[in-house]
Design a protein around this motif. Sequence first.
Motif, mmCIF file in Angstrom:
data_model
loop_
_atom_site.group_PDB
_atom_site.id
_atom_site.type_symbol
_atom_site.label_atom_id
_atom_site.label_comp_id
_atom_site.label_asym_id
_atom_site.label_seq_id
_atom_site.Cartn_x
_atom_site.Cartn_y
_atom_site.Cartn_z
ATOM 1 N N VAL A 18 0.814 -1.211 0.094
ATOM 2 C CA VAL A 18 0.049 0.164 -0.218
ATOM 3 C C VAL A 18 0.870 1.078 0.023
ATOM 4 O O VAL A 18 0.651 2.312 -0.714
ATOM 5 C CB VAL A 18 -0.898 0.045 1.285
ATOM 6 C CG1 VAL A 18 -1.529 1.371 1.314
ATOM 7 C CG2 VAL A 18 -1.982 -1.156 1.025
ATOM 8 N N CYS A 22 0.633 5.107 -0.939
ATOM 9 C CA CYS A 22 0.258 5.762 -0.062
ATOM 10 C C CYS A 22 1.225 6.679 0.670
ATOM 11 O O CYS A 22 2.121 6.069 1.014
ATOM 12 C CB CYS A 22 -0.809 5.126 0.920
ATOM 13 S SG CYS A 22 -1.262 5.918 2.388
ATOM 14 N N CYS A 27 -3.011 8.336 8.168
ATOM 15 C CA CYS A 27 -2.589 7.630 9.503
ATOM 16 C C CYS A 27 -2.010 8.768 10.268
ATOM 17 O O CYS A 27 -2.282 8.895 11.606
ATOM 18 C CB CYS A 27 -1.198 6.695 9.218
ATOM 19 S SG CYS A 27 -1.904 5.062 8.884
ATOM 20 N N CYS A 91 -4.834 -0.580 6.848
ATOM 21 C CA CYS A 91 -4.632 -0.957 5.433
ATOM 22 C C CYS A 91 -4.120 -2.553 5.754
ATOM 23 O O CYS A 91 -4.379 -3.332 4.922
ATOM 24 C CB CYS A 91 -3.765 -0.402 4.518
ATOM 25 S SG CYS A 91 -2.145 0.165 5.197
HETATM 26 S S1 SF4 Z 1 -4.160 3.348 6.819
HETATM 27 FE FE1 SF4 Z 1 -2.290 4.592 6.426
HETATM 28 S S2 SF4 Z 1 -0.812 3.733 5.329
HETATM 29 FE FE2 SF4 Z 1 -2.709 2.517 5.122
HETATM 30 S S3 SF4 Z 1 -3.655 3.340 3.352
HETATM 31 FE FE3 SF4 Z 1 -4.575 4.463 4.972
HETATM 32 S S4 SF4 Z 1 -3.185 6.124 5.339
HETATM 33 FE FE4 SF4 Z 1 -2.075 4.737 3.957
#
Ligand code: SF4
Length: 141
Positions: A18, A22, A27, A91
Amino acid sequence: MTDIKDKDYIVVVQCHIVKQRCSGYYCEKAFNERTGGFAAYPKDKSYRIMNMTCGGCCGRAVHRKLSLFTRRIKKDEGMEKDRIVVQLSSCITKDNFHAPPCPHLDYIKALIARLGLDVREDTFISDISEKRRKAGLYGTN
Ligand code: SF4
Ligand code: SF4
């Protein structure tokens, strides 16, 4: 699990695949606002926080990365493991539009437990995804 109020250092572990796309912004935002998986952290306390990826499937690098990190921070700063908490990103832990949770989630948690570190799940929680999960729209929960 050591009381969350006694933690000083948060290591956010994110999905390596991911993170090829991303930035991790959501986060970071969730932590800054103390929402989602960070809601239990007191707002009036400042934390050290670091992001790392799992290193790619099957997540085995998590052990090596955290092992080296905990040894270094103990040597350099005297910080013991009970002041550190590992937070697995949403994620990795949650079903969502893109994919089911990481197929190696239990393995990654076992690696972290083997190091004697506390682990928590979730970071950013999308309202839309949460509604879809509760409605069973992703078909894997
Ligand atoms: S949980 Fe965090 S690392 Fe995962 S996709 Fe969302 S923002 Fe990105
Ligand atoms: S092991 Fe899980 S968290 Fe890591 S890259 Fe593979 S799917 Fe993502």
